[in-house]
Each structure stands twice: as structure tokens, then as C-alpha cells.
Scaffold this motif. Structure first.
Motif, PDB file in Angstrom:
ATOM      1  N   LEU A 121     133.070  42.827  16.389  1.00 10.86           N
ATOM      2  CA  LEU A 121     134.285  42.123  16.069  1.00 10.86           C
ATOM      3  C   LEU A 121     134.700  42.311  14.610  1.00 10.86           C
ATOM      4  CD1 LEU A 121     133.321  38.591  17.374  1.00 10.86           C
ATOM      5  CD2 LEU A 121     135.015  39.843  18.204  1.00 10.86           C
ATOM      6  N   PRO A 144     138.449  41.864  15.005  1.00 11.43           N
ATOM      7  CA  PRO A 144     138.480  40.418  15.091  1.00 11.43           C
ATOM      8  C   PRO A 144     139.284  39.593  15.851  1.00 11.43           C
ATOM      9  CG  PRO A 144     139.423  41.367  13.103  1.00 11.43           C
ATOM     10  CD  PRO A 144     139.171  42.244  13.886  1.00 11.43           C
ATOM     11  N   THR A 145     140.183  39.992  16.338  1.00  9.89           N
ATOM     12  CA  THR A 145     141.238  39.117  17.409  1.00  9.89           C
ATOM     13  C   THR A 145     140.395  39.003  18.476  1.00  9.89           C
ATOM     14  OG1 THR A 145     142.286  41.348  17.727  1.00  9.89           O
ATOM     15  CG2 THR A 145     143.536  39.935  16.423  1.00  9.89           C
ATOM     16  N   ALA A 165     137.783  37.923  19.142  1.00 13.64           N
ATOM     17  CA  ALA A 165     136.975  36.786  19.193  1.00 13.64           C
ATOM     18  C   ALA A 165     137.552  35.411  19.557  1.00 13.64           C
ATOM     19  CB  ALA A 165     136.273  36.496  17.713  1.00 13.64           C
ATOM     20  N   ARG A 166     138.827  35.646  19.682  1.00 15.65           N
ATOM     21  CA  ARG A 166     139.645  34.230  20.077  1.00 15.65           C
ATOM     22  C   ARG A 166     139.511  34.177  21.586  1.00 15.65           C
ATOM     23  NH1 ARG A 166     145.508  32.558  17.782  1.00 15.65           N
ATOM     24  NH2 ARG A 166     145.662  30.559  18.417  1.00 15.65           N
ATOM     25  N   GLN A 215     136.388  32.992  22.937  1.00 19.71           N
ATOM     26  CA  GLN A 215     135.986  31.796  21.999  1.00 19.71           C
ATOM     27  C   GLN A 215     134.586  32.216  21.562  1.00 19.71           C
ATOM     28  OE1 GLN A 215     137.607  29.574  20.969  1.00 19.71           O
ATOM     29  NE2 GLN A 215     139.191  29.153  22.362  1.00 19.71           N
ATOM     30  N   ILE A 216     134.323  33.152  20.702  1.00 24.54           N
ATOM     31  CA  ILE A 216     133.149  33.705  20.072  1.00 24.54           C
ATOM     32  C   ILE A 216     132.874  33.048  18.845  1.00 24.54           C
ATOM     33  CG2 ILE A 216     131.819  35.625  19.481  1.00 24.54           C
ATOM     34  CD1 ILE A 216     132.237  35.324  22.498  1.00 24.54           C
ATOM     35  N   LEU A 217     131.896  32.530  18.695  1.00 21.72           N
ATOM     36  CA  LEU A 217     131.615  31.894  17.382  1.00 21.72           C
ATOM     37  C   LEU A 217     130.271  32.544  16.906  1.00 21.72           C
ATOM     38  CD1 LEU A 217     132.056  28.089  17.818  1.00 21.72           C
ATOM     39  CD2 LEU A 217     133.696  29.865  16.942  1.00 21.72           C
ATOM     40  N   ALA A 218     129.174  32.359  17.732  1.00 18.60           N
ATOM     41  CA  ALA A 218     127.799  32.883  17.444  1.00 18.60           C
ATOM     42  C   ALA A 218     127.712  34.193  17.664  1.00 18.60           C
ATOM     43  CB  ALA A 218     126.860  32.199  18.120  1.00 18.60           C
ATOM     44  N   ILE A 219     127.028  35.128  16.698  1.00 17.33           N
ATOM     45  CA  ILE A 219     126.675  36.371  16.847  1.00 17.33           C
ATOM     46  C   ILE A 219     125.555  36.569  16.977  1.00 17.33           C
ATOM     47  CG2 ILE A 219     126.955  38.703  15.706  1.00 17.33           C
ATOM     48  CD1 ILE A 219     129.470  37.822  16.907  1.00 17.33           C
ATOM     49  N   ILE A 269     132.212  32.124  34.360  1.00 17.78           N
ATOM     50  CA  ILE A 269     131.728  32.671  32.865  1.00 17.78           C
ATOM     51  C   ILE A 269     130.759  31.939  31.998  1.00 17.78           C
ATOM     52  CG2 ILE A 269     132.482  33.155  30.591  1.00 17.78           C
ATOM     53  CD1 ILE A 269     135.502  33.900  31.718  1.00 17.78           C
ATOM     54  N   ARG A 270     129.841  32.798  31.654  1.00 17.16           N
ATOM     55  CA  ARG A 270     128.583  32.225  30.853  1.00 17.16           C
ATOM     56  C   ARG A 270     128.324  32.770  29.617  1.00 17.16           C
ATOM     57  NH1 ARG A 270     124.945  29.248  35.119  1.00 17.16           N
ATOM     58  NH2 ARG A 270     124.295  28.540  33.052  1.00 17.16           N
ATOM     59  N   LYS A 271     127.786  32.256  28.889  1.00 19.01           N
ATOM     60  CA  LYS A 271     127.858  32.617  27.610  1.00 19.01           C
ATOM     61  C   LYS A 271     126.205  32.495  27.145  1.00 19.01           C
ATOM     62  CE  LYS A 271     132.320  31.619  25.716  1.00 19.01           C
ATOM     63  NZ  LYS A 271     133.070  30.700  24.948  1.00 19.01           N
ATOM     64  N   ILE A 285     123.820  33.058  23.718  1.00 21.78           N
ATOM     65  CA  ILE A 285     123.929  33.410  22.198  1.00 21.78           C
ATOM     66  C   ILE A 285     122.543  33.890  21.952  1.00 21.78           C
ATOM     67  CG2 ILE A 285     125.956  32.160  21.783  1.00 21.78           C
ATOM     68  CD1 ILE A 285     124.330  30.043  20.614  1.00 21.78           C
TER      69      ILE A 285
END
Lengths: 115, 620
Positions: A67, A71-72, A74-75, A78-82, A93-95, A97
């Protein structure tokens, strides 16, 4: 970004992301979001690679998106955590973190039955 | 900045009263000017502030939110947090040309756009102009599995990208607390939030972070620990089934600020805070007079009327004509070409116009010329604060010269006496500050102490007229007194107050031996008086005639007596003359005899002396 895997692959060839293909790419389409080459990112990638090699050998595709470079992106997911690992395929879809150091939870998150 | 040290220094940095600034920046143009001036030289650099552009808010914070720092806006659900934050961005973009980013954790871009469209904010246009960027951050707990260490660099990058892409000066995070429910590891979130706020400060963007109000803490997750520069609390309370929105600045580091709870409104123009507090007794005093519209009443007030900018209380029982006095006052103002505002809490506009036309006061024509406006509302529609806020808003917009509030006692339906008094004090201060002459009517319940039940505001009023029903001999009559008129020599006499088809007439009440009489008693007494007067006049005339007759009589008698006297006097005088002549004859005869006898002259002398003596005796 759903439904445009070709574009994504093109971007990976541009060198922005790192792509690792298994033999049967497409059944498991995984995307790992990182921000720069931090130790935590490297750990996460290593952990992911190990898990995939062990449980999904030959049927996974990993795409690493930095990112810092894009950086675009990330939207879109919907990525917040890294770091965040996104299972694009199979649906849904599963996330996941974190640095993926807890293998058990990664398997639960990816919905992979341990052998 | 100067105004940081001294609350009476306006945002222009000149020693103008706080309120003047207030007027200036309520309108967008004025705010722009203020801002430009603010940017000019300020040698003493304190906390820099960023005007929000939200009407009223910049006044109570004396310049807006801390520039380049995060501020916390907290409140319970439905308190108006999102709207406040959105207006902060929209005003920033439209008034101050400061682009803003709205990061929403709860509503999608489309939802937000629709929600604020009713307030006249066109987010799509602003987004197209690159003045505003909406970013919906979606996090769903059920989709997320936690598998080790992580940070929120992704969010940072996303914010950073959003800010940089449009060069944002303002950012809103609504509601950041969604992170707590979405991510399981609170320790990480707290550490990351600390980093986030530090990062926002480094970025130099003015941030508004909204959060839910907690049970015992200001915010549910204690965010005030991290964002400690400015904390604003929005409150939405319902008392007696009437809701009031209030705002309070809990803390604002490094600056003075209004500490009260300020009512605020959310209406078709968005958010407006109403910085109405007792502004202190600093208002000017005009020596100009305004007519009450009733000539005889003006006469009672040293012939000129009320002072401009004074507050007049008209109290009385039901049906005594209080509203009519107000209508007269309004009519007089409109005839002078001044704008008037009529706050009616009992009757509708149509009803007032109709009723006043029955006493010959034509208000409709002034309404058509926009010299007169009505604001009709039942007191129970809103809370006291909202009423005050609405009054403030209308007055600020319309800028009337005179105001009628009819009646103030109805506010007791929504608040207790203390609250009502506090509200009216602030209203009076506001009106005085703007040099608006105001008539407040107050209903006193029949039978109660006339001078007691005036919502306790009589001491705030400059002039107090009391209209009283005086009941006697089976009829009610109205009497008007001036209980007080500060600074005006006024009549202390009661006047009878008559409503005619050409308005109010004041008639001298009968004051005499029978006491104070009014109405038919007055007129019958006047008739009796007239009759008695005629009788007295006739009696006097009769006496005068008699006197004249007597005079003539005695004068005639006098003439007769004089004639008689003269006649008698003449007779006596004649007799005396004859006697004298006789005496002379006798004397001359005696001398003749003596001469004939050749008598001694001495002897003759003796004789003569003797004769003289004898004559003397005769005369006596």
C-alpha cells in the motif's frame, strides 16, 4: 476489484506487487496487503507461504500488494490493518489480519480443514 | 492571539464587544472578512483557531476549533454529531476554500449525500470540485480473523492518501469508535489511535472525531484521553416531552471559551448554535423616543413615548387589551417605516390580523410590505431554549426595530419560573444590545396579586404598564396605570382604557369625592355633576339678579333721600339767610336810632357789642 484478476496480474508484473503462483492458480486466490518491507510484513508473507505450501500446495495464488506504493488499493478491499490477508477466492471474501503467526487461526480464517 | 487572553477581544483582534463579532460572522460574508483580518499580523502567537463556519459556534469558541489539531465531538445517538462534522467540512469548503475529507465508518457515501441534501449541501458537486472527499470505511467483525500482530497502517495510508489527493485542511472521522467493535484487540487499537492523533497533528489537518457518549465517561471508549485539546458535547434532552438540543464545550486547551450549555438548532439551513447568554449590562442607552402608537399614552409618558431599545412590560388579566397595545405599537413602528416582529404564542397570524382590524388597526398591509412579520408558535412546541434560539435566529435575520412578545407568561407552560426568568433575561439582553424596543405582554390570573405574577421579570423591564379590569356596579372597565417608567417623567394617574373601532382611547377616569369611577358609573357621575353644575349656575344667576335689584332699589332710595335732604337743607339755609337779614336790619335800625339820639359812640359800641353777642347766641 472483484472480477478483474487480469488487471491485477498486469499490475503485479509492473513490479508493484509480488506474485507467487502455485500450480493450480485460481482455486485459492489470496491477496496479502502490506505497507513497506517491514519485519512484520516479511513474517506474514513467510507464514502465509508456509501455510499454503502445507495445506494448499499446487492450488493457490498469492498476490502481495504494497500500500505504500498503491495507497488507492486500500479502499477497494477496505484495508485498515496491516498486514491483512484477503481470501478473494473461493467466495465469500474473508479477511485475516495480523502477521499470520497463529496457524490455527489462519486455517480457521481461510476455512481450511487441517489434515 | 489577543482574543485568547481577553474574552472581550473579538476575533478581529480589536477591542470590539464580543457580540459585534457575533453579528459579523453569522453571515458568511462577515465571517470571511473576519478570517482575512485574523490572518494578518498577530505578534503574540497563541493557539491558532480554525473557523468552522457553523453559525454561532465560532462565537462561543471565540474563533472555532483548534487549527491543525484533532477535536472530539461526542454525544448520544441522534445528537447531531455527524451533521456537525459534515457542516464543518462543507462550510470549510464553501466559505473558506479549505478542502475536507470525510471518513465515515457508519454510512456509505450515497447515504451521507442523501442525508445532507435536505440541508442544501450538494456533496456530489463539492466532490466534483475536489473540495470534498467522502470515504466509507467498512469493517465487519464477522469477516475478520485475527492471527497475530498487526497495526492500522492501512487506515493511515488511506487517510494520508485521501488528504493528499485533494490537499485537505480538514478531516472528519465519523465514528472512529467503530474500530473498537470491529477489531478484537483493544490494546492495539488504543496504541494505534494514539499514533493516529499524533500523526494527524503532524499532518496539520484540523480534525473532528465523533464518538458516542459513555455511561460514566465522556466517550464510551475514553477517547478523550487521546484527544484532549478540545472536547465538545452535544446533548439532546427531552424534558416534559419537549426536546432541546444543547451544546457544551467541556474543554478547550489554551483558550477561553463559553462554558455554558448553548442551545442549538438543526433546521433547513443546517446546524446553528445560539450563543445567547446574559451578555452583561454593557448595552448603550438611547435618548431617542419611540411612540407607543397611542397618543394619550405617549402623553402620559412625558409626551414622547418609550425610549428606543427599552423593554416594556404590559401586564393584565385576560381580555384587558394587552395584545392591542402591542398591535398599536407595531402599527406605529410600521407607519414610521421600521420593521416589526410579532411573536405570538396564543393566536395565529390570521386571527391577530382579523381581531386587530376590528379595532381599526390594519396590520395586513404591513405584512404585505414585509414591514411586519409574525412568528406564531405554541409554547409547548419547543423547549424554552429552542424558543429563545428561534427568536434569536429570526431577530438576527430580520433585524427588526421593534418586537412584541405576546405573552411571556405562556412560557411557564414549558419551564418553571426560574428557567423562564433566565430565558427572558437573556432575551431582554439580546434585544437591548441590538437596540430593539420590545413590548412583552404578561397575563396575570384574575384574583392573584397584580404585581406579583409577572414571571418575576418586572425588575428587568424599563417600563411597566398595568392594564386592570376594574369591576364595579355590575360592569367591568379597563384601567391603565404606568407602574414605572425608568428615566421618563410619567403620569401617575389611572386612565380609563376604552377599545373603540379606531383603536385604543385613553380617557381621564373620574376622580372626585365619590372615588375613581369608570365606564357607565363615570358617565352617570359626569351627568350628575353636569346637572348639579347647571343648578348651581342657575342659583348663582338668581342671586346676582337679586343683588342687582337690591342695588337698584337702594340706589333709588338714595336718590329720593338725597332730594329730600336737599329740599330740607335749602329751607334751613333760606331761614338762616332770612334770620341774618333780619338781624342786619335790626342792627342798622339800632344804629339809626342811636344816630338820631346822638348817642355816645362808645355807648353805641357797647350797644353794638351787646347786639353782636346776642346775635351770636341766636346763631347758636
Amino acid at each position: 476489484m472483484k472480477g478483474t484478476p487480469t488487471k491485477q496480474r498486469k499490475r503485479t508484473t509492473n513490479g508493484n506487487s509480488l506474485s507467487v503462483d502455485g500450480d493450480d492458480g485460481g482455486r485459492w486466490n489470496l491477496r496479502l496487503y502490506v505497507a513497506g518491507q517491514t519485519p512484520r510484513s516479511l513474517t506474514a508473507f513467510k507464514n502465509l507461504k508456509d501455510i499454503c505450501e502445507e495445506y494448499l500446495k499446487g492450488k493457490y495464488h498469492i498476490e502481495v500488494i504494497d500500500l505504500m506504493e498503491n495507497p488507492t488499493l486500500a479502499r477497494g478491499d477496505q484495508i485498515l490493518a496491516i498486514p491483512t490477508l484477503v481470501r478473494k477466492l473461493p467466495q465469500p471474501i474473508r479477511k485475516i489480519i495480523g502477521d499470520l503467526s497463529n496457524t490455527e487461526r489462519v486455517l480457521v480464517g481461510l476455512d481450511i480443514q487441517p489434515r | 492571539m489577543l482574543f485568547v487572553a481577553n474574552p472581550f477581544y473579538g476575533i478581529r483582534g480589536s477591542p470590539i464587544p464580543f457580540s459585534t463579532t457575533l453579528i459579523a460572522s453569522v453571515c458568511p460574508g462577515g465571517a470571511l472578512v473576519s478570517r482575512q483580518n485574523r490572518r494578518r499580523a498577530k505578534p503574540l502567537e497563541g493557539l491558532r483557531k480554525e473557523l468552522t463556519g457553523i453559525p454561532g459556534f465560532d462565537e462561543i469558541t471565540r474563533g472555532g476549533l483548534p487549527a491543525g489539531r484533532p477535536s472530539l465531538v461526542c454525544g448520544s445517538a441522534g445528537a447531531g454529531k455527524t451533521l456537525f462534522a459534515m457542516e464543518f467540512l462543507v462550510r470549510g469548503a464553501t466559505l473558506y476554500n479549505e478542502p475536507g475529507v470525510f471518513i465515515s465508518f457508519e454510512e456509505t457515501d450515497e447515504e451521507l449525500t442523501k442525508n445532507v441534501a435536505s440541508l442544501g449541501f450538494d456533496l456530489n458537486q463539492l466532490a466534483a470540485d475536489r473540495k470534498l472527499l467522502l470515504d466509507y470505511v467498512f469493517i465487519e467483525r464477522s469477516e475478520i480473523e485475527e492471527t497475530g500482530e498487526y497495526d492500522l497502517e492501512g487506515l493511515f495510508l488511506r487517510l494520508g492518501h485521501a488528504i493528499d489527493s485533494i490537499g485537505a485542511k480538514r478531516i472528519v472521522l465519523d465514528t472512529l469508535e467503530a474500530l473498537f467493535s470491529a477489531l478484537p484487540n483493544e490494546a492495539i487499537i488504543r496504541a494505534e489511535l494514539r499514533r493516529l492523533f499524533r500523526w494527524l497533528k503532524e499532518k496539520g489537518v484540523t480534525a473532528v472525531i465523533t464518538c458516542e457518549r459513555g455511561e460514566r465517561t465522556i466517550t464510551r471508549y475514553g477517547l478523550e484521553e487521546y484527544v484532549a485539546d478540545c472536547v465538545i458535547l452535544l446533548d439532546h434532552r427531552v424534558e416534559n416531552q419537549i426536546s432541546t438540543r444543547r451544546m457544551r464545550i467541556i474543554k478547550y486547551r489554551g483558550t477561553s471559551h463559553g462554558t455554558n450549555e448553548y442551545p442549538f438548532l438543526i433546521d433547513e439551513n443546517g446546524f446553528s448554535v445560539l450563543p445567547i447568554t446574559s451578555l452583561g449590562l454593557t448595552h448603550g442607552a438611547s435618548t431617542e423616543f419611540v411612540s407607543s402608537g397611542i397618543p394619550r399614552l405617549d402623553n402620559m409618558l412625558s409626551g414622547k413615548g418609550f425610549y428606543r431599545g427599552s423593554s416594556i412590560l404590559v401586564s393584565g388579566t385576560a381580555g384587558t387589551g394587552k395584545s392591542t397595545i402591542g398591535a398599536h405599537f407595531v402599527e406605529a413602528a410600521c407607519k414610521r417605516g421600521e420593521r416589526a416582529l410579532f411573536f405570538a404564542f396564543e393566536e395565529s397570524q390570521e386571527q391577530i390580523i382579523r381581531n386587530m382590524s376590528s379595532v381599526g388597526i390594519d396590520l395586513e398591509s404591513f405584512v404585505k410590505k414585509d414591514l411586519l412579520r409574525f412568528q406564531n408558535a405554541r409554547p409547548s412546541t419547543f423547549g424554552l431554549e429552542v424558543h429563545l434560539a428561534l427568536i434569536y435566529k429570526v431577530i438576527t435575520e430580520y433585524e427588526p426595530a421593534v418586537v412584541v412578545v405576546d405573552p411571556i407568561t405562556n412560557f411557564l407552560a414549558v419551564g418553571d419560573e426560574v428557567q423562564t426568568k433566565a430565558m427572558l433575561t437573556r432575551l431582554i439582553d439580546l434585544l437591548k444590545l441590538k437596540q430593539i424596543t420590545a413590548i412583552f405582554t404578561s397575563l396575570t390570573s384574575a384574583g392573584s396579586e397584580q404585581e406579583d405574577s409577572e414571571v418575576g421579570v418586572s425588575s428587568l423591564m424599563d417600563t411597566w404598564l398595568l392594564v386592570k379590569n376594574i369591576e364595579a356596579n355590575g360592569e367591568r372597565n379597563r384601567g391603565l396605570y404606568i407602574l414605572k417608567a425608568r428615566g421618563i417623567a410619567h403620569s401617575n394617574q389611572v386612565r380609563e382604557f376604552v377599545l373603540t373601532d379606531h383603536g385604543i382611547e385613553l380617557i381621564d377616569a373620574y376622580v372626585g369625592a365619590e372615588g375613581v369611577l369608570m365606564g357607565s358609573a363615570r358617565s352617570s357621575q359626569v351627568a350628575r355633576e353636569t346637572a348639579a353644575q347647571v343648578e348651581r349656575r342657575l342659583a348663582t344667576e338668581m342671586k346676582e339678579r337679586e343683588l342687582r335689584r337690591k342695588q337698584q332699589l337702594y340706589e333709588a332710595q338714595l336718590i329720593a333721600l338725597k332730594g329730600q335732604y336737599e329740599t330740607e337743607r335749602d329751607g334751613i339755609l333760606r331761614e338762616l339767610e332770612e334770620a341774618k337779614q333780619r338781624e342786619q336790619v335790626i342792627a342798622s335800625q339800632r344804629l339809626e336810632i342811636a344816630r338820631l339820639r346822638h348817642a355816645d359812640p362808645d355807648g353805641a359800641k357797647v350797644e353794638e357789642n351787646g347786639a353782636r353777642k346776642a346775635r351770636k347766641g341766636t346763631v347758636r
